[in-house]
Design a protein around this motif. Structure first.
Motif, mmCIF file in Angstrom:
data_model
loop_
_atom_site.group_PDB
_atom_site.id
_atom_site.type_symbol
_atom_site.label_atom_id
_atom_site.label_comp_id
_atom_site.label_asym_id
_atom_site.label_seq_id
_atom_site.Cartn_x
_atom_site.Cartn_y
_atom_site.Cartn_z
ATOM 1 N N ASP A 1 25.960 63.507 54.478
ATOM 2 C CA ASP A 1 26.764 63.381 53.266
ATOM 3 C C ASP A 1 26.152 62.273 52.409
ATOM 4 N N GLN A 2 26.730 62.080 51.214
ATOM 5 C CA GLN A 2 26.275 61.000 50.343
ATOM 6 C C GLN A 2 27.294 59.872 50.203
ATOM 7 N N VAL A 3 28.530 60.094 50.711
ATOM 8 C CA VAL A 3 29.617 59.143 50.493
ATOM 9 C C VAL A 3 29.707 58.188 51.685
ATOM 10 N N PRO A 4 29.467 56.896 51.497
ATOM 11 C CA PRO A 4 29.464 55.953 52.627
ATOM 12 C C PRO A 4 30.750 55.959 53.441
ATOM 13 N N ASP A 5 31.910 56.042 52.795
ATOM 14 C CA ASP A 5 33.168 56.017 53.545
ATOM 15 C C ASP A 5 33.294 57.233 54.454
ATOM 16 N N ARG A 6 32.852 58.378 53.972
ATOM 17 C CA ARG A 6 32.887 59.584 54.815
ATOM 18 C C ARG A 6 31.965 59.412 56.021
ATOM 19 N N LEU A 7 30.779 58.881 55.780
ATOM 20 C CA LEU A 7 29.827 58.704 56.873
ATOM 21 C C LEU A 7 30.318 57.665 57.874
ATOM 22 N N ALA A 8 31.026 56.659 57.388
ATOM 23 C CA ALA A 8 31.608 55.669 58.300
ATOM 24 C C ALA A 8 32.658 56.320 59.197
ATOM 25 N N LEU A 9 33.436 57.234 58.634
ATOM 26 C CA LEU A 9 34.432 57.922 59.447
ATOM 27 C C LEU A 9 33.752 58.832 60.462
ATOM 28 N N ALA A 10 32.659 59.487 60.054
ATOM 29 C CA ALA A 10 31.899 60.311 60.997
ATOM 30 C C ALA A 10 31.354 59.458 62.139
ATOM 31 N N ALA A 11 30.838 58.289 61.801
ATOM 32 C CA ALA A 11 30.308 57.402 62.844
ATOM 33 C C ALA A 11 31.403 56.942 63.793
ATOM 34 N N SER A 12 32.628 56.793 63.281
ATOM 35 C CA SER A 12 33.730 56.309 64.120
ATOM 36 C C SER A 12 34.103 57.296 65.220
ATOM 37 N N ILE A 13 33.772 58.576 65.048
ATOM 38 C CA ILE A 13 34.072 59.559 66.098
ATOM 39 C C ILE A 13 32.851 59.835 66.971
ATOM 40 N N GLY A 14 31.727 59.188 66.676
ATOM 41 C CA GLY A 14 30.549 59.337 67.513
ATOM 42 C C GLY A 14 29.420 60.153 66.913
ATOM 43 N N GLN B 1 22.680 59.766 55.375
ATOM 44 C CA GLN B 1 23.005 59.660 53.958
ATOM 45 C C GLN B 1 21.898 60.330 53.136
ATOM 46 N N PHE B 2 22.207 61.501 52.564
ATOM 47 C CA PHE B 2 21.147 62.313 51.980
ATOM 48 C C PHE B 2 20.639 61.802 50.635
ATOM 49 N N ASN B 3 21.389 60.931 49.954
ATOM 50 C CA ASN B 3 20.890 60.419 48.678
ATOM 51 C C ASN B 3 20.056 59.151 48.857
ATOM 52 N N VAL B 4 19.767 58.788 50.092
ATOM 53 C CA VAL B 4 18.860 57.673 50.387
ATOM 54 C C VAL B 4 17.450 58.206 50.629
ATOM 55 N N SER B 5 17.346 59.253 51.448
ATOM 56 C CA SER B 5 16.083 59.946 51.676
ATOM 57 C C SER B 5 16.400 61.352 52.174
ATOM 58 N N ASP B 6 15.385 62.182 52.241
ATOM 59 C CA ASP B 6 15.586 63.587 52.588
ATOM 60 C C ASP B 6 16.307 63.727 53.936
ATOM 61 N N PRO B 7 17.446 64.432 53.972
ATOM 62 C CA PRO B 7 18.215 64.506 55.224
ATOM 63 C C PRO B 7 17.486 65.273 56.326
ATOM 64 N N ARG C 1 41.588 61.702 42.668
ATOM 65 C CA ARG C 1 40.983 60.824 43.657
ATOM 66 C C ARG C 1 40.166 61.628 44.669
ATOM 67 N N PHE C 2 40.700 62.736 45.112
ATOM 68 C CA PHE C 2 39.996 63.580 46.086
ATOM 69 C C PHE C 2 38.727 64.160 45.460
ATOM 70 N N SER C 3 38.825 64.620 44.228
ATOM 71 C CA SER C 3 37.660 65.152 43.520
ATOM 72 C C SER C 3 36.582 64.093 43.343
ATOM 73 N N ASP C 4 36.986 62.837 43.176
ATOM 74 C CA ASP C 4 36.041 61.727 42.991
ATOM 75 C C ASP C 4 35.556 61.126 44.309
ATOM 76 N N HIS C 5 35.893 61.770 45.445
ATOM 77 C CA HIS C 5 35.481 61.315 46.780
ATOM 78 C C HIS C 5 36.078 59.963 47.147
ATOM 79 N N ARG C 6 37.266 59.683 46.624
ATOM 80 C CA ARG C 6 37.940 58.434 46.995
ATOM 81 C C ARG C 6 39.003 58.658 48.069
ATOM 82 N N GLU C 7 39.118 59.879 48.559
ATOM 83 C CA GLU C 7 40.034 60.220 49.648
ATOM 84 C C GLU C 7 39.309 61.137 50.628
ATOM 85 N N HIS C 8 39.698 61.043 51.920
ATOM 86 C CA HIS C 8 39.183 61.974 52.914
ATOM 87 C C HIS C 8 40.054 63.228 52.965
#
Length: 393
Positions: free
Chosen positions: A222-235, A240-246, A379-386
Motif C-alpha cells: 500500500d502507499q498509506v503509512p497508517d494502513r501499513l502499520a496496521l498490517a505490520a501489527s498483525i504480522g 510501501q509502493f510509492n517509495v520504490s517498486d513493490p 475521511r475514508f475517501s482521503d485514506h484517513r480511516e481504516h
C-alpha cells in the motif's frame, strides 16, 4: 449535501413499498448521483412485501471500500436517488408468513448480497446499488428478501451476550468473507508465501486470513503509512509502493516470487505518483508470483459503461485493461476471481469469531452516528480511516 435541499416528498417517495406509511420514517444514507457527496435523509421504514421477506432493525452498519466507487461516481443505478450500504447486523423485527427458519428477535448478519430466490444463480441481488426493491443497509431498518436463504444467524453467547463481538460479526457481511475467499481463489495452501496488494479493510482482512490459515510470510502492499502499520501489527511485512517498486521490494526477499498474490484494490488502483493506472495491480501480480503459483482478483472491476445520472464518471473506466497473457502462460499461473457470496461461505467465519479464534474488527478505526456519515465518507475517501462503523441507538 444536507437533506434540506430536497423536498420531503422526494425523500419519502423512493424505495417505498406499497405497504409503507408516511408516518413511519427512518434515517438513512442516500446517493443522489453527485460525486464526493452523500446525504442523510428520512426514508420510509420498509415493510413486508412478499411472504419470504424479513424486516431487520439494524444495530450496526459500515462504510465499505466498494461504497467509494459510488461515492466517486464510477458505479451505480441511473435511478437516483437510492440508499447506500451493504454491510449490517441487527435483530429481526418482522417476518413474512413463509419464513420458516427465523423468527422475530433473532440476531443476524445481513450479507452484502441477498439470495435471488433462484438456485444456481450466477449473480446475486446486491444491497445498496440502486436495484429495485433492494435498499441500502446504512439505515435503521432493512427489508431482506428470501430471508431464510439470505440472513446469517449469529450464535448467542450465554456468558457475554453478543454485543462484545458485534463488530467482528459485522465484518463477515462482506470484507472478511471476501478476503478469506479470495485467498481460496488463489489456490492457497498452508505454508505458502502471499502478497496482498491493497491494505484497505478488505486487503487487511485478506492478509489476516492468510496468517490465520498458516501462511509462512505475508506481504501487504500500500502507499498509506497508517494502513501499513496496521498490517505490520498483525504480522504482515509492509511494502510501501510509492517509495520504490513493490515487485522489486518483494522479490528482494522472495527471489523466486511468492506462491500466491491477491488484488484487493480493483479498478481504482493508482501508481506511485497517485494517478489511476488501469491494470497496474494485475500486472504486478503476474510479475511477483512464482512459477506455477496462483493469483486472485478480489477488487471490483467494471468498465465500458456509459455515464448516467447515478454514475456520472462511469465512461472514464475502460472496458479492458492491459495484461500479459504470455507471461501468465509462461509462468503456468492459475487465476481465480469473482463475486464472493457471504451466505455461501460465512459459516466457517462465524464459528471462528464465536470461538474467539478471529477478531476481524481490528480494522475498525471509527464508530459514528449516522448524522456524521458525510464527513466520514470524505475521511475514508482521503485514506484517513481504516474502516468506519455506523452504530444505531
Amino acid at each position: 449535501m444536507s437533506s434540506k435541499y430536497f423536498p420531503s416528498c422526494i425523500a419519502l417517495s423512493f424505495l417505498m413499498s406499497p405497504n409503507a406509511t408516511l408516518a413511519a420514517t427512518m434515517r438513512a444514507v442516500a446517493w443522489f448521483g453527485q460525486p464526493y457527496n452523500v446525504s442523510v435523509i428520512d426514508m420510509p421504514v420498509p415493510s413486508i412485501v412478499n411472504y419470504t421477506d424479513a424486516i431487520v432493525r439494524i444495530t450496526t452498519s459500515a462504510i465499505c471500500g466498494s461504497d467509494l466507487h459510488f461515492y466517486h461516481g464510477y458505479m451505480g443505478s441511473p435511478n437516483v436517488p437510492w440508499g447506500l450500504g451493504h454491510e449490517a447486523v441487527g435483530y429481526i423485527s418482522e417476518v413474512g408468513s413463509a419464513v420458516s427458519s427465523l423468527q422475530v428477535g433473532d440476531y443476524v448478519i445481513i450479507p452484502d448480497n441477498a439470495h435471488s430466490g433462484h438456485y444456481g444463480q450466477q449473480h446475486p441481488i446486491s444491497f445498496g446499488t440502486g436495484l429495485p426493491d433492494y435498499g441500502g443497509l446504512q439505515a435503521e431498518y432493512a427489508r431482506v428478501p428470501f430471508a431464510d436463504e439470505s440472513l446469517i444467524p449469529i450464535p448467542f453467547n450465554n456468558q457475554t451476550g453478543n454485543v462484545t463481538k458485534e463488530l467482528d460479526y459485522l465484518m463477515i457481511a462482506d470484507i472478511f468473507t471476501t478476503g478469506w475467499q479470495a485467498l481460496t481463489y488463489s489456490g492457497f495452501q498452508p505454508g505458502d508465501t502471499v502478497a496482498v496488494f491493497g491494505a484497505g479493510p478488505m486487503g487487511l482482512l485478506a492478509a489476516y486470513s492468510a496468517l490465520l490459515r498458516g501462511a509462512s510470510r505475508v506481504y501487504s502492499v500500500d502507499q498509506v503509512p497508517d494502513r501499513l502499520a496496521l498490517a505490520a501489527s498483525i504480522g504482515a511485512v509492509p511494502i510501501q509502493f510509492n517509495v520504490s517498486d513493490p515487485v522489486e521490494q518483494i522479490l528482494a526477499q522472495e527471489p523466486n516470487g511468492v506462491t500466491r498474490s491477491l488484488d484487493c484494490v480493483g479498478f481504482e488502483s493508482v501508481n506511485a505518483a497517485g494517478q489511476r493506472d488501469d491494470g497496474l495491480v494485475p500486472r504486478n501480480l503476474i510479475a511477483v508470483t512464482a512459477n506455477q503459483g496462483g493469483i486472485a482478483i478480489a477488487g471490483v472491476y467494471t468498465g465500458g459503461q456509459n455515464s448516467t445520472r447515478g454514475a456520472p464518471r462511469a465512461s472514464s473506466i475502460p472496458a479492458e485493461v492491459p495484461l500479459s497473457v504470455s507471461s501468465l502462460w509462461e509462468k503456468a499461473l492459475t487465476m481465480g476471481s469473482g463475486i464472493v457470496l457471504p451466505l455461501e461461505h460465512a459459516q466457517a467465519l462465524v464459528d471462528l469469531v464465536a470461538s474467539e479464534r478471529a477478531t476481524p474488527s481490528f480494522v475498525v478505526s471509527s464508530i459514528i452516528d449516522i448524522e456524521q456519515v458525510p464527513e466520514y465518507y470524505r475521511r475514508f475517501s482521503d485514506h484517513r480511516e481504516h474502516k468506519v462503523v455506523i452504530r444505531f441507538a
